[in-house]
Design an enzyme around this catalytic site. Sequence first.
Site, PDB file in Angstrom:
ATOM      1  N   SER A  86      73.246  77.147  49.262  1.00 38.39           N
ATOM      2  CA  SER A  86      73.054  78.509  49.752  1.00 38.39           C
ATOM      3  C   SER A  86      72.841  79.467  48.573  1.00 38.39           C
ATOM      4  O   SER A  86      71.907  79.277  47.790  1.00 38.39           O
ATOM      5  CB  SER A  86      74.243  78.891  50.626  1.00 38.39           C
ATOM      6  OG  SER A  86      73.974  80.033  51.382  1.00 38.39           O
ATOM      7  N   ASP A 139      67.805  75.912  59.783  1.00 39.19           N
ATOM      8  CA  ASP A 139      68.942  76.505  59.074  1.00 39.19           C
ATOM      9  C   ASP A 139      69.046  77.977  59.455  1.00 39.19           C
ATOM     10  O   ASP A 139      68.084  78.729  59.324  1.00 39.19           O
ATOM     11  CB  ASP A 139      68.725  76.342  57.562  1.00 39.19           C
ATOM     12  CG  ASP A 139      69.931  76.716  56.728  1.00 39.19           C
ATOM     13  OD1 ASP A 139      70.596  77.726  57.044  1.00 39.19           O
ATOM     14  OD2 ASP A 139      70.204  76.017  55.740  1.00 39.19           O
ATOM     15  N   HIS A 185      73.432  74.667  58.416  1.00 40.51           N
ATOM     16  CA  HIS A 185      73.195  75.215  57.084  1.00 40.51           C
ATOM     17  C   HIS A 185      73.423  74.151  56.032  1.00 40.51           C
ATOM     18  O   HIS A 185      74.498  73.563  55.970  1.00 40.51           O
ATOM     19  CB  HIS A 185      74.128  76.401  56.870  1.00 40.51           C
ATOM     20  CG  HIS A 185      73.938  77.128  55.588  1.00 40.51           C
ATOM     21  ND1 HIS A 185      72.690  77.359  55.032  1.00 40.51           N
ATOM     22  CD2 HIS A 185      74.844  77.697  54.731  1.00 40.51           C
ATOM     23  CE1 HIS A 185      72.841  78.036  53.898  1.00 40.51           C
ATOM     24  NE2 HIS A 185      74.125  78.242  53.695  1.00 40.51           N
TER      25      HIS A 185
END
Length: 525
Positions: free
Chosen positions: A235, A465, A493
């Site tokens: 991320s 995602d 995710h």
Amino acid sequence: MDMGTVAEPAVRRGPRARRAACAALALAVVLAGCGGPNRPGGSEDAPGGLAAFYDQEIAWSDCGDGFECGAFEVPLDYADPGGERLDIAVRRLPAASGDPLGSLVVNPGGPGGSGFDYAAMAPSAVSADVRDRFDVVGFDPRGVGRSSPITCLEPAAMDDFLGVDYLSRDGDSDPAELTAAGVAELVDTNRAFVAGCRERAGELMRHLGTANVARDMDVLRAALGDHRLTYLGKSYGTYLGAHYADLFPDRVRALVLDGAMDPSLDVVDLGVQQAQGSETALRAFTAHCLDLPDCPLGGSGDSVESGIDRIEDMLDTAGRRPLRNGLDNGLEARRSWLELGVLSALYSESYWPRLSTALADAFDGDGTGLLRLAGDLYNRDDPRHYANYTSALVAVNCSDRPAPRAVDAYTDAVADAEDASPVFGAGLTWGALTCAYWPQDAVADPEPLDAPGAAPILVVGTTRDNATPYAWAEALAGDLDSGVLLTREGDGHTAYLRGDPCVDTAVDTYLLRADPPADGTVCPE
């Protein structure tokens, strides 16, 4: 673009010549790959004035369960290395083999996530094969956790900041209507957050940008004795990894950037596109739910649109009258908090059963389950305390990317975002308003992150995602001169160790051998 569809990968020629050279050496260097042995390191490559930092040795001490903990120093301001210093907390799990190739530095994302805590999750976050040959190392970035944490508001004020109702509740007006009074409340709340940062953090708030964290990570690399960096970032950690590669391209061994962020976006576009990704994920959840018995959104004959309309109606109802809250935490179960609860559950398919139950309760007037999910997202672990995650998240985002200074720019963006994402568009777009009041001299100038001359860098994207839309992975892999795109078809995710052996094998092979998969590989095969 349709986030559920894998686009034809763009042609990127940078890594192919390097992969050919690696193939010729594969028999001679099986594990270290074209990167070669990664130790010992040294401080001979320290930037000017920083030799004292690069010469550090971390004093490791046993901190239980086989882990070692320590700290290293970095300058608050790299332009003034003789000035104030920060202590950065670090934890490592030594390689199981006792003969490591080097260190694997890990970052869980955020910004605001604790790498120190993430390293403690190494048995589930990193495969056994990689743990066997690498020390797994995580650090709390400056401003986070144990590393001079920034805290901008008291818990009650943070509740108001996160739960500000951007929709009008005046009189009989539709709660979807934005009024001048609603905008004024948003402005006041966001100004108060920045004022709190100024009062509580002082000079620190001006030095929290990701470029500084990337420089800290290079000091850590040297202190660990590694000549080049091996890294797993998820991320926001992909943005940190891209910054590192751009600043130190010759020190890249193998970087895995999983759940990629697009460096080119300003904070408003970031929110708008994240809302679109979240809407795609919500549609996937809804379609899955409708195929199950007792789905609170309807039955197998109902449409995805009707299921999402039911969620939207519940949120609108909560905007007029808060739902019940069975938690002793002082929150009103209004739209903003309930919306965050839905958003939280879309980060992983493992949360979908909780979301179904929480939605069923909410349709009966009880928002407790959604409030619990929202608390998970923002680390609100009890009514008297917040982890500093939210303060760090906002501070870093506002330091990293330009933001419009006029409120009208956000109002216009919200209108577009609501068309693309009726559930999340307004909330995630207004969430960028804080950055309109961040000190201008603390905001980085936008620059491309292309890392010319770096070894191949593996960028991993998941097609549905919610937090980092797949298009961002395509963009980052395209921006990096040596970017290699690996695609996971699926939900949730990030991709590594999420149950797809194709992804896991490709990532492990790259980390162990510095040998990436073919650019454009799609998993499952």
